[in-house]
Design a protein around this motif. Structure first.
Motif, PDB file in Angstrom:
ATOM      1  N   TYR A 102     -34.722 -84.277 -31.150  1.00 53.67           N
ATOM      2  CA  TYR A 102     -35.129 -82.894 -30.867  1.00 53.67           C
ATOM      3  C   TYR A 102     -34.449 -81.906 -31.825  1.00 53.67           C
ATOM      4  CZ  TYR A 102     -30.721 -81.470 -28.702  1.00 53.67           C
ATOM      5  OH  TYR A 102     -29.408 -81.142 -28.500  1.00 53.67           O
ATOM      6  N   LYS A 103     -33.265 -82.245 -32.302  1.00 51.73           N
ATOM      7  CA  LYS A 103     -32.544 -81.340 -33.204  1.00 51.73           C
ATOM      8  C   LYS A 103     -33.315 -81.121 -34.503  1.00 51.73           C
ATOM      9  CE  LYS A 103     -28.099 -82.909 -31.363  1.00 51.73           C
ATOM     10  NZ  LYS A 103     -26.868 -83.674 -31.653  1.00 51.73           N
ATOM     11  N   ASN A 104     -34.115 -82.112 -34.885  1.00 49.72           N
ATOM     12  CA  ASN A 104     -34.920 -82.001 -36.099  1.00 49.72           C
ATOM     13  C   ASN A 104     -36.310 -81.427 -35.832  1.00 49.72           C
ATOM     14  OD1 ASN A 104     -32.897 -83.218 -37.752  1.00 49.72           O
ATOM     15  ND2 ASN A 104     -33.485 -85.202 -36.912  1.00 49.72           N
ATOM     16  N   GLU A 105     -36.653 -81.259 -34.566  1.00 46.17           N
ATOM     17  CA  GLU A 105     -37.971 -80.725 -34.224  1.00 46.17           C
ATOM     18  C   GLU A 105     -37.966 -79.203 -34.180  1.00 46.17           C
ATOM     19  OE1 GLU A 105     -40.165 -84.028 -31.526  1.00 46.17           O
ATOM     20  OE2 GLU A 105     -38.448 -83.084 -30.567  1.00 46.17           O
ATOM     21  N   TYR A 106     -36.885 -78.639 -33.660  1.00 45.24           N
ATOM     22  CA  TYR A 106     -36.824 -77.179 -33.519  1.00 45.24           C
ATOM     23  C   TYR A 106     -36.307 -76.544 -34.805  1.00 45.24           C
ATOM     24  CZ  TYR A 106     -37.972 -77.733 -28.632  1.00 45.24           C
ATOM     25  OH  TYR A 106     -38.623 -78.035 -27.457  1.00 45.24           O
ATOM     26  N   ILE A 107     -37.101 -76.687 -35.850  1.00 44.80           N
ATOM     27  CA  ILE A 107     -36.766 -76.081 -37.133  1.00 44.80           C
ATOM     28  C   ILE A 107     -37.024 -74.579 -37.060  1.00 44.80           C
ATOM     29  CG2 ILE A 107     -37.200 -78.195 -38.436  1.00 44.80           C
ATOM     30  CD1 ILE A 107     -39.972 -77.094 -39.088  1.00 44.80           C
ATOM     31  N   GLU A 108     -36.465 -73.848 -37.983  1.00 44.93           N
ATOM     32  CA  GLU A 108     -36.524 -72.384 -37.927  1.00 44.93           C
ATOM     33  C   GLU A 108     -37.958 -71.863 -37.914  1.00 44.93           C
ATOM     34  OE1 GLU A 108     -35.676 -68.644 -37.380  1.00 44.93           O
ATOM     35  OE2 GLU A 108     -34.173 -70.248 -37.320  1.00 44.93           O
ATOM     36  N   SER A 109     -38.842 -72.472 -38.705  1.00 45.38           N
ATOM     37  CA  SER A 109     -40.215 -71.973 -38.770  1.00 45.38           C
ATOM     38  C   SER A 109     -40.952 -72.172 -37.445  1.00 45.38           C
ATOM     39  CB  SER A 109     -40.977 -72.660 -39.906  1.00 45.38           C
ATOM     40  OG  SER A 109     -40.887 -74.066 -39.797  1.00 45.38           O
ATOM     41  N   PHE A 110     -40.590 -73.200 -36.678  1.00 51.24           N
ATOM     42  CA  PHE A 110     -41.183 -73.424 -35.350  1.00 51.24           C
ATOM     43  C   PHE A 110     -40.554 -72.476 -34.332  1.00 51.24           C
ATOM     44  CE2 PHE A 110     -41.987 -76.848 -31.859  1.00 51.24           C
ATOM     45  CZ  PHE A 110     -43.063 -76.111 -31.370  1.00 51.24           C
ATOM     46  N   VAL A 111     -39.238 -72.378 -34.368  1.00 52.13           N
ATOM     47  CA  VAL A 111     -38.532 -71.492 -33.439  1.00 52.13           C
ATOM     48  C   VAL A 111     -39.013 -70.051 -33.585  1.00 52.13           C
ATOM     49  CG1 VAL A 111     -36.270 -70.494 -32.917  1.00 52.13           C
ATOM     50  CG2 VAL A 111     -36.495 -72.968 -33.261  1.00 52.13           C
ATOM     51  N   SER A 112     -39.296 -69.645 -34.832  1.00 53.62           N
ATOM     52  CA  SER A 112     -39.720 -68.266 -35.063  1.00 53.62           C
ATOM     53  C   SER A 112     -41.065 -67.966 -34.410  1.00 53.62           C
ATOM     54  CB  SER A 112     -39.805 -67.990 -36.571  1.00 53.62           C
ATOM     55  OG  SER A 112     -40.859 -68.722 -37.169  1.00 53.62           O
ATOM     56  N   LYS A 113     -41.825 -69.017 -34.099  1.00 47.83           N
ATOM     57  CA  LYS A 113     -43.133 -68.831 -33.467  1.00 47.83           C
ATOM     58  C   LYS A 113     -43.106 -69.116 -31.968  1.00 47.83           C
ATOM     59  CE  LYS A 113     -46.349 -69.444 -37.263  1.00 47.83           C
ATOM     60  NZ  LYS A 113     -47.004 -68.170 -36.928  1.00 47.83           N
ATOM     61  N   TRP A 114     -41.972 -69.532 -31.451  1.00 49.40           N
ATOM     62  CA  TRP A 114     -41.900 -69.968 -30.060  1.00 49.40           C
ATOM     63  C   TRP A 114     -42.271 -68.840 -29.087  1.00 49.40           C
ATOM     64  CZ3 TRP A 114     -41.989 -74.759 -28.579  1.00 49.40           C
ATOM     65  CH2 TRP A 114     -41.701 -75.084 -27.251  1.00 49.40           C
ATOM     66  N   ASP A 115     -41.844 -67.641 -29.356  1.00 54.82           N
ATOM     67  CA  ASP A 115     -42.164 -66.528 -28.466  1.00 54.82           C
ATOM     68  C   ASP A 115     -43.655 -66.194 -28.486  1.00 54.82           C
ATOM     69  OD1 ASP A 115     -39.557 -66.212 -27.570  1.00 54.82           O
ATOM     70  OD2 ASP A 115     -39.032 -64.910 -29.249  1.00 54.82           O
ATOM     71  N   GLU A 116     -44.301 -66.489 -29.607  1.00 58.93           N
ATOM     72  CA  GLU A 116     -45.755 -66.320 -29.693  1.00 58.93           C
ATOM     73  C   GLU A 116     -46.442 -67.328 -28.775  1.00 58.93           C
ATOM     74  OE1 GLU A 116     -49.151 -66.664 -33.207  1.00 58.93           O
ATOM     75  OE2 GLU A 116     -47.045 -66.355 -33.754  1.00 58.93           O
ATOM     76  N   LEU A 117     -45.871 -68.512 -28.695  1.00 60.59           N
ATOM     77  CA  LEU A 117     -46.406 -69.557 -27.828  1.00 60.59           C
ATOM     78  C   LEU A 117     -46.227 -69.196 -26.357  1.00 60.59           C
ATOM     79  CD1 LEU A 117     -47.410 -72.553 -27.424  1.00 60.59           C
ATOM     80  CD2 LEU A 117     -45.015 -73.216 -27.583  1.00 60.59           C
ATOM     81  N   ILE A 118     -45.052 -68.682 -26.026  1.00 58.46           N
ATOM     82  CA  ILE A 118     -44.732 -68.394 -24.635  1.00 58.46           C
ATOM     83  C   ILE A 118     -45.458 -67.150 -24.127  1.00 58.46           C
ATOM     84  CG2 ILE A 118     -42.858 -67.756 -23.058  1.00 58.46           C
ATOM     85  CD1 ILE A 118     -42.743 -70.660 -23.913  1.00 58.46           C
ATOM     86  N   ASP A 119     -45.428 -66.058 -24.875  1.00 58.38           N
ATOM     87  CA  ASP A 119     -45.898 -64.746 -24.434  1.00 58.38           C
ATOM     88  C   ASP A 119     -45.103 -64.326 -23.191  1.00 58.38           C
ATOM     89  OD1 ASP A 119     -47.153 -62.476 -23.342  1.00 58.38           O
ATOM     90  OD2 ASP A 119     -49.083 -63.051 -24.189  1.00 58.38           O
ATOM     91  N   TRP A 120     -43.990 -63.643 -23.414  1.00 58.59           N
ATOM     92  CA  TRP A 120     -43.053 -63.319 -22.344  1.00 58.59           C
ATOM     93  C   TRP A 120     -43.704 -62.566 -21.189  1.00 58.59           C
ATOM     94  CZ3 TRP A 120     -37.264 -62.347 -23.479  1.00 58.59           C
ATOM     95  CH2 TRP A 120     -36.776 -63.346 -24.336  1.00 58.59           C
ATOM     96  N   ASP A 121     -44.512 -61.580 -21.501  1.00 60.85           N
ATOM     97  CA  ASP A 121     -45.128 -60.777 -20.431  1.00 60.85           C
ATOM     98  C   ASP A 121     -46.077 -61.621 -19.591  1.00 60.85           C
ATOM     99  OD1 ASP A 121     -43.743 -58.530 -21.228  1.00 60.85           O
ATOM    100  OD2 ASP A 121     -45.369 -57.777 -22.492  1.00 60.85           O
ATOM    101  N   ALA A 122     -46.893 -62.433 -20.257  1.00 58.96           N
ATOM    102  CA  ALA A 122     -47.843 -63.272 -19.527  1.00 58.96           C
ATOM    103  C   ALA A 122     -47.107 -64.300 -18.671  1.00 58.96           C
ATOM    104  CB  ALA A 122     -48.788 -63.974 -20.510  1.00 58.96           C
ATOM    105  N   ARG A 123     -46.024 -64.854 -19.209  1.00 57.55           N
ATOM    106  CA  ARG A 123     -45.288 -65.849 -18.428  1.00 57.55           C
ATOM    107  C   ARG A 123     -44.601 -65.207 -17.229  1.00 57.55           C
ATOM    108  NH1 ARG A 123     -41.287 -70.660 -20.592  1.00 57.55           N
ATOM    109  NH2 ARG A 123     -40.692 -71.429 -18.547  1.00 57.55           N
ATOM    110  N   ALA A 124     -44.033 -64.024 -17.423  1.00 58.62           N
ATOM    111  CA  ALA A 124     -43.388 -63.316 -16.317  1.00 58.62           C
ATOM    112  C   ALA A 124     -44.391 -63.035 -15.205  1.00 58.62           C
ATOM    113  CB  ALA A 124     -42.763 -62.016 -16.811  1.00 58.62           C
ATOM    114  N   ASN A 125     -45.604 -62.634 -15.583  1.00 59.39           N
ATOM    115  CA  ASN A 125     -46.629 -62.348 -14.584  1.00 59.39           C
ATOM    116  C   ASN A 125     -47.066 -63.611 -13.861  1.00 59.39           C
ATOM    117  OD1 ASN A 125     -46.711 -59.583 -15.112  1.00 59.39           O
ATOM    118  ND2 ASN A 125     -48.279 -59.796 -16.693  1.00 59.39           N
TER     119      ASN A 125
END
Length: 273
Positions: free
Chosen positions: A21-44
């Protein structure tokens, strides 16, 4: 480790070890993680489930062991909880800290491997949370047992562990289908398995700009997970499907296990399996 491309080697389906997993969460993926989650939609979508579950058990001091980019840590801080944010990925922790700063919070962050959690985490907590399907990064049963024992040891005598997972039973037995509204709620983001067998669920994440990443995860079955929680010492385990009692939901996208550590003489809980 490259910050721009994941490396699974010549045979990606053979990558079945916890430490990858340490090699999976590279910076370019992490930088898009919040786009995947959508904080407002998840909170709702999750509403006050976790807040209510913690408050009902008088929890105040919380250890978030799978902080990711900080969604739950920050949400709990804003509701008055005292939170320590841990993750095995330094890139995730850096992103979580930055997200906290944007919201005028200074996160207490700790890089920690769950298998040796109490080496890096000090003191006892009212609650430990392990959310976002994170526990499925552990491929070996000994790693799962060791990590759960470390979570248990980090809790006060009457503490609670909240841990979630995808509904891998459905994926393994019937194939993948998702309402895509509870966890990965980002607009126009594809998150689904491209390979599944009893020892591996390889998910692909595709973004509107064409970026594509993978995660290799172990497909945990619900009853196996409940059994592990009891075997490491938790006295009561209540399982919810998409934030509802399981009997209200035939095929949820996610299961949430609320595992309670309790030594009271008047304890009455569910019968162990």
């Amino acid at each position: 480790m490259s910050s721009s491309k994941q490396n699974y080697g010549a045979n990606p389906l053979a990558k079945r070890e916890t430490d990858h997993y340490k090699n999976e969460y590279i910076e370019s993926f992490v930088s898009k993680w919040d786009e995947l989650i959508d904080w407002d939609a998840r909170a709702n979508s999750e509403g006050d489930f976790f807040l209510r579950t913690l408050k009902e058990r008088n929890a105040h001091k919380v250890l978030d062991v799978a902080t990711g980019t900080g969604f739950h840590s920050i949400r709990l801080i804003e509701q008055g909880f005292e939170v320590t944010s841990a993750d095995g990925s330094p890139s995730m922790l850096a992103r979580a800290f930055a997200n906290g700063r944007k919201r005028d919070h200074i996160l207490r962050t700790v890089q920690a491997d769950w298998r040796w959690l109490n080496r890096d985490i000090h003191g006892k907590y009212d609650a430990v949370i392990c959310l976002g399907n994170s526990f499925t990064h552990l491929f070996e049963e000994r790693d799962r047992r060791k990590s759960l024992a470390e979570f248990y040891a980090a809790l006060r005598h009457d503490g609670v562990l909240i841990i979630d997972q995808r509904n891998y039973d459905m994926i393994l037995d019937e194939g993948f289908r998702s309402k895509h509204i509870y966890y990965y709620a980002g607009e126009n983001v594809r998150a689904e398995p491209e390979h599944v067998d009893d020892g591996l669920a390889r998910f692909v994440y595709e973004f509107p700009d064409g970026a594509k990443f993978n995660l290799n995860m172990f497909p945990l079955r619900k009853e196996y997970m409940r059994k592990l929680l009891y075997e490491v010492g938790f006295q009561k385990v209540t399982t919810y499907g998409d934030f509802q009692e399981t009997h209200h939901q035939d095929q949820p996208d996610f299961y949430i296990h609320v595992a309670e550590k309790y030594y009271g003489t008047e304890y009455e809980g569910e019968a162990r399996p």
